[in-house]
Scaffold this motif. Structure first.
Motif, PDB file in Angstrom:
ATOM      1  N   UNK A  60      -0.335  18.833  -8.268  1.00 39.94           N
ATOM      2  CA  UNK A  60      -0.553  18.302  -9.703  1.00 39.94           C
ATOM      3  C   UNK A  60      -2.170  18.674  -9.688  1.00 39.94           C
ATOM      4  N   UNK A  61      -2.858  19.518 -10.386  1.00 35.71           N
ATOM      5  CA  UNK A  61      -4.243  20.060  -9.798  1.00 35.71           C
ATOM      6  C   UNK A  61      -4.977  19.474 -10.741  1.00 35.71           C
ATOM      7  N   UNK A  62      -4.685  18.444 -11.088  1.00 37.28           N
ATOM      8  CA  UNK A  62      -5.547  17.034 -11.384  1.00 37.28           C
ATOM      9  C   UNK A  62      -5.576  16.071  -9.988  1.00 37.28           C
ATOM     10  N   UNK A  63      -5.198  15.947  -9.476  1.00 36.94           N
ATOM     11  CA  UNK A  63      -4.826  14.823  -8.358  1.00 36.94           C
ATOM     12  C   UNK A  63      -4.636  15.727  -7.509  1.00 36.94           C
ATOM     13  N   UNK A  64      -4.420  16.123  -6.837  1.00 30.62           N
ATOM     14  CA  UNK A  64      -3.397  16.884  -5.052  1.00 30.62           C
ATOM     15  C   UNK A  64      -3.451  16.147  -3.922  1.00 30.62           C
ATOM     16  N   UNK A  65      -5.207  15.587  -4.034  1.00 33.06           N
ATOM     17  CA  UNK A  65      -5.135  14.842  -2.982  1.00 33.06           C
ATOM     18  C   UNK A  65      -4.166  13.694  -3.106  1.00 33.06           C
ATOM     19  N   UNK A  66      -3.774  12.385  -4.073  1.00 36.26           N
ATOM     20  CA  UNK A  66      -3.816  11.236  -4.190  1.00 36.26           C
ATOM     21  C   UNK A  66      -2.239  12.113  -4.516  1.00 36.26           C
ATOM     22  N   UNK A  67      -1.511  13.474  -4.616  1.00 38.31           N
ATOM     23  CA  UNK A  67      -0.212  13.705  -4.576  1.00 38.31           C
ATOM     24  C   UNK A  67       0.310  13.815  -2.915  1.00 38.31           C
ATOM     25  N   UNK A  68      -0.772  14.707  -2.138  1.00 35.52           N
ATOM     26  CA  UNK A  68      -0.381  14.736  -1.376  1.00 35.52           C
ATOM     27  C   UNK A  68      -0.051  13.561  -0.223  1.00 35.52           C
ATOM     28  N   UNK A  69      -1.037  12.916  -0.175  1.00 37.44           N
ATOM     29  CA  UNK A  69      -0.730  10.603   0.139  1.00 37.44           C
ATOM     30  C   UNK A  69       0.519  10.379  -0.450  1.00 37.44           C
ATOM     31  N   UNK A  70       0.836  10.780  -1.915  1.00 31.49           N
ATOM     32  CA  UNK A  70       2.308  10.454  -2.494  1.00 31.49           C
ATOM     33  C   UNK A  70       3.629  11.007  -1.596  1.00 31.49           C
ATOM     34  N   UNK A  75       0.670  -1.064   0.009  1.00 29.03           N
ATOM     35  CA  UNK A  75      -0.347   0.115   0.142  1.00 29.03           C
ATOM     36  C   UNK A  75       0.456   1.187  -0.074  1.00 29.03           C
ATOM     37  N   UNK A  76       1.820   0.952   0.946  1.00 22.42           N
ATOM     38  CA  UNK A  76       3.004   2.411   1.111  1.00 22.42           C
ATOM     39  C   UNK A  76       3.475   2.481  -0.246  1.00 22.42           C
ATOM     40  N   UNK A  77       4.188   1.427  -0.988  1.00 24.83           N
ATOM     41  CA  UNK A  77       4.671   1.713  -2.403  1.00 24.83           C
ATOM     42  C   UNK A  77       3.721   2.211  -3.059  1.00 24.83           C
ATOM     43  N   UNK A  78       2.202   1.461  -3.647  1.00 29.10           N
ATOM     44  CA  UNK A  78       1.542   2.219  -4.362  1.00 29.10           C
ATOM     45  C   UNK A  78       0.972   2.641  -4.536  1.00 29.10           C
ATOM     46  N   UNK A  79       1.137   3.936  -3.347  1.00 31.35           N
ATOM     47  CA  UNK A  79       0.364   5.484  -3.103  1.00 31.35           C
ATOM     48  C   UNK A  79       1.684   6.162  -2.984  1.00 31.35           C
ATOM     49  N   UNK A  80       2.821   5.931  -2.977  1.00 29.80           N
ATOM     50  CA  UNK A  80       4.173   6.609  -2.923  1.00 29.80           C
ATOM     51  C   UNK A  80       4.246   6.996  -4.676  1.00 29.80           C
ATOM     52  N   UNK A  81       4.068   5.368  -5.615  1.00 28.85           N
ATOM     53  CA  UNK A  81       4.681   5.716  -7.217  1.00 28.85           C
ATOM     54  C   UNK A  81       3.099   6.324  -7.502  1.00 28.85           C
ATOM     55  N   UNK A  82       2.099   6.751  -7.175  1.00 35.74           N
ATOM     56  CA  UNK A  82       0.813   7.135  -7.839  1.00 35.74           C
ATOM     57  C   UNK A  82       1.010   8.365  -8.454  1.00 35.74           C
ATOM     58  N   UNK A  83       1.265   8.926  -6.993  1.00 35.06           N
ATOM     59  CA  UNK A  83       1.689  10.821  -7.441  1.00 35.06           C
ATOM     60  C   UNK A  83       2.679  11.892  -8.095  1.00 35.06           C
ATOM     61  N   UNK A  84       2.022  12.407  -8.444  1.00 30.45           N
ATOM     62  CA  UNK A  84       3.137  13.262  -9.144  1.00 30.45           C
ATOM     63  C   UNK A  84       3.624  14.779  -8.433  1.00 30.45           C
ATOM     64  N   UNK A  85       3.777  14.703  -7.266  1.00 26.26           N
ATOM     65  CA  UNK A  85       3.764  16.176  -6.510  1.00 26.26           C
ATOM     66  C   UNK A  85       5.327  16.111  -7.260  1.00 26.26           C
ATOM     67  N   UNK A  86       5.495  17.844  -6.908  1.00 32.17           N
ATOM     68  CA  UNK A  86       6.749  18.169  -7.520  1.00 32.17           C
ATOM     69  C   UNK A  86       7.399  19.238  -6.171  1.00 32.17           C
TER      70      UNK A  86
END
Length: 191
Positions: free
Chosen positions: A113-123, A88-99
């Motif tokens: 990323x404006x398209x997926x900010x919550x997912x990026x934050x979790x990443x 789960x941790x690896x999947x969340x880390x890999x899914x985001x595209x924060x910079x």
């Protein structure tokens, strides 16, 4: 923030602060992110501001939180990391595209990323968990000595012997209980 919600327990380590959004796990659990808006509030307080969260994203956040807690607890007691939690941790880390962005005053800020900010934050949170569980940062994972809490926390004290996840809550409560127990045992002098 509404008074009916418990305060956030903020720390200096993002991943273990995130696991602290559910406290007193072995007593009367206190959920500090009971609604999607509270998750958005917590993310904002921790430099990961998002416009809003959905109930589904809150469920994902809780899944990540519990996986980090399980893996950090195992690492703190030098046990094998639970494979489902690691996945789960690896999947969340890999899914985001924060910079990571360097601000003019020399601080790091996360651009989500404006398209997926919550997912990026979790990443970002998942990546932080990976760095502390893998031992890449100066400190050690430990478990709170409070029998009702036992939260995983990252000890950066010089001696690495900290006992409490938070001195203002668990530490004070335990010291007060010990003080009261000692004073009940001490006989009151009679004249």
């Amino acid at each position: 923030m509404p008074a009916e919600f418990p305060d956030f327990r903020l720390g200096t380590v993002l991943a273990t602060s995130f696991t602290g959004t559910l406290s007193e796990r072995h007593g009367n659990p206190i959920e500090r992110i009971p609604t999607p808006q509270r998750l958005a509030d917590w993310l904002a307080v921790n430099g990961l501001a998002v416009d809003s969260c959905t109930a589904a994203q809150l469920d994902l956040a809780r899944q990540l939180r519990e996986s980090i807690h399980a893996a950090a607890t195992a690492a703190a007691i030098h046990d094998a990391l639970p494979e489902p939690a690691v996945q789960v941790i690896n999947d969340f880390s890999a899914q985001g595209r924060p910079a990571a962005i360097l601000t003019p005053d020399g601080n790091r800020r996360w651009q989500l990323n404006s398209a997926s900010p919550v997912e990026d934050a979790l990443s970002v949170i998942a990546a932080d968990a990976i760095s502390i569980i893998a031992g890449e940062r100066d400190g050690k994972l430990a478990l709170c000595a409070s029998p009702t809490c036992q939260a995983a926390f990252f000890d950066t004290s010089q001696s690495r012997t900290r006992k409490w996840c938070d001195m203002n809550t668990c530490g004070n409560r335990e010291k007060k209980a010990r003080y009261n127990a000692n004073h009940r045992k001490t006989p009151i002098p009679t004249e």
